[in-house]
Design a protein around this motif. Structure first.
Motif: not given
Length: 463
Positions: A108-111, A115-128, A428-434
């Motif tokens: 599953l693709l994550d992001v 963030d240059s406002r918060q000065n952080t590196i974060s992970w938007i995890r897709q699960y489930p 969402n693994n449906d074969g279409l580009i998001d």
């Protein structure tokens, strides 16, 4: 005796007459030579190439392209459905980069988010599947500019390479750094500062640049008036040695690839500011690089904003995808007729042909994808610096590939505004580009803001 003195006096006068001439010749010849050698040292080019660079000025090329190709505009098709993912926000978001990456390798693709406002590196995890949760991975990363997920230590998991500006807005202070967040395999990250107190760093990429079997780094340092381009040699055990390649201000991207197909990794760098040039550093396989200028504009206001590489025409070589639309020098931003989405088509032997695909005010980023599932490569593109007081100004478009030469411009949305990056993928693994985009809201209006937007493909483009 008197005649001898007279001849001696005449000779001395002639010598005195030559001195001003010699001084003038030294000035006429010496100063240009000093300037020439200075430019050789800064650019990394040979004297002959610097002279050619100064005399050639390829700005006429892109100026002609403006009049010849403004893109074919077509009807809007609502095939992407936007939704906000990740953290909520109360202040205007300042997201400087995102990456669509399956960090946990669960299919599953994550992001990944800078963030240059918060000065952080974060992970938007897709699960489930379909559920997105943002997790902060590192704090006190001041104005992160770029992130790459890469198994730097070759232990089977993805580490994070971060380019750190130190301050989002222009600054000459030595506040930049290169940081590697080492993954322990359980998504706990150890922070390694590879280099610090250097000109503001805008990009860092990994690859084996000296052919010794470990991963090195290519680094673009935007700085302000005093940027640099360097590669950093991996000496092992988290020890490194820097090698400077160029001393021009304004490097944005440093792409690692084998551009000449000789089996080693080269480096392509986009240099903005007053230079507006694209350089290639050709590797001899041992980490010795020769600079070559691939493209340059005579327009100091051309507004280079981003570069990436991709074989869009599927002919077996890597082309350069290139946007110009930076207007950060003007607040509020001012559109320019030369802003747009471009390709430098690889013609072989390190010759690239510039082609403008369409006009797009404030264009800052483009990415390739087969958006309409017709087996050719189209492009998404976004704008940060459009004329947002005009509600008709568009932040997101896609360019439909007709025949690898003609592209049809389709407007997608004007909400959110101030989009800095776009990253395609099948979330969402449906074969279409998001698509996922991020907002860099550094100036008003603040009425259509978004931090991280996921655009889900509803299939409306399908026959």
């Amino acid at each position: 005796m008197s005649e001898s003195k007279t001849k001696s006096t005449k000779r001395n006068k002639r010598k005195h007459n030559y001195i001003p001439v010699i001084i003038i010749l030294v000035i006429i010849v010496g100063i240009p030579l000093l300037i020439l050698n200075y430019q050789v040292k800064r650019s990394g080019l040979s004297q002959k190439e610097v002279i050619h660079r100064l005399l050639r000025k390829s700005g006429q090329v892109e100026d002609r392209a403006v009049s010849l190709n403004d893109g074919v505009k077509s009807e809007k098709v609502d095939f992407l459905v936007p939704s906000q993912i990740g953290q909520s926000f109360s202040e205007p978001p300042l997201i400087s980069h995102i990456s669509a990456t399956d960090l946990d390798k669960d299919g599953l693709l994550d992001v990944l988010v800078c963030d240059s406002r918060q000065n952080t590196i974060s992970w938007i995890r897709q699960y489930p599947a379909g559920t997105y949760t943002e997790i902060v991975l590192a704090e006190d990363i001041k104005a992160p500019a770029h992130i790459q997920a890469y198994d730097f230590d070759s232990d089977g998991d993805l580490d994070l390479l971060v380019a750190v500006l130190g301050m989002l807005f222009p600054n000459n202070d030595k506040i930049g750094s290169v940081v590697i967040l080492e993954n322990n395999g359980s998504f706990q990250f150890t922070k390694h500062v590879v280099v610090e107190k250097i000109a503001r760093v805008s990009d860092v990429r990994a690859g084996d640049l000296d052919g010794d079997g470990d991963n090195d780094l290519a680094v673009a340092q935007f700085g302000y008036d005093d940027g640099e381009t360097r590669w950093i040699e991996n000496l092992g055990k988290w020890n490194f040695e820097s090698h400077n390649l160029q001393y021009l201000s304004g490097p944005i991207n440093a792409e690692i690839l084998d551009i000449d197909n000789d089996g080693d990794l080269d480096n392509i760098v986009l240099v903005s500011q007053e230079w507006e040039e694209i350089y290639c550093y050709i590797n001899d396989g041992k980490g010795n690089f020769q600079a070559k200028l691939l493209f340059g504009s005579s327009n100091e206001d051309f507004g280079s904003s981003n570069l990436s590489v991709y074989d869009y025409d599927k002919d077996g070589d890597q082309d350069i995808l290139y946007t110009n639309g930076d207007a950060f020098d003007y607040i509020p931003p001012q559109g320019r007729p030369w802003h747009g989405v471009n390709i430098l088509e690889n013609k072989g032997n390190l010759v690239f042909e510039y082609r403008r695909l369409c006009f797009f005010t404030g264009a800052t980023y483009m990415k390739p994808a087969d958006i309409d599932n017709d087996s050719d490569i189209d492009f998404f593109a976004v704008s940060t610096w459009n004329l947002w007081d005009d509600p008709k100004s568009v932040s997101l478009i896609w360019l439909e590939n007709i025949d690898n030469v003609q592209f049809v411009k389709h407007e997608i949305s004007n909400n959110p505004t101030h989009l800095l990056c776009c990253e395609p993928g099948d979330f969402n693994n449906d074969g279409l580009i998001d698509l996922v985009t991020c907002g860099m809201h550094t100036f008003p209006p603040y009425d259509r803001m978004g931090r991280i937007t996921l655009w889900t493909n509803n299939g409306a483009l399908m026959p």
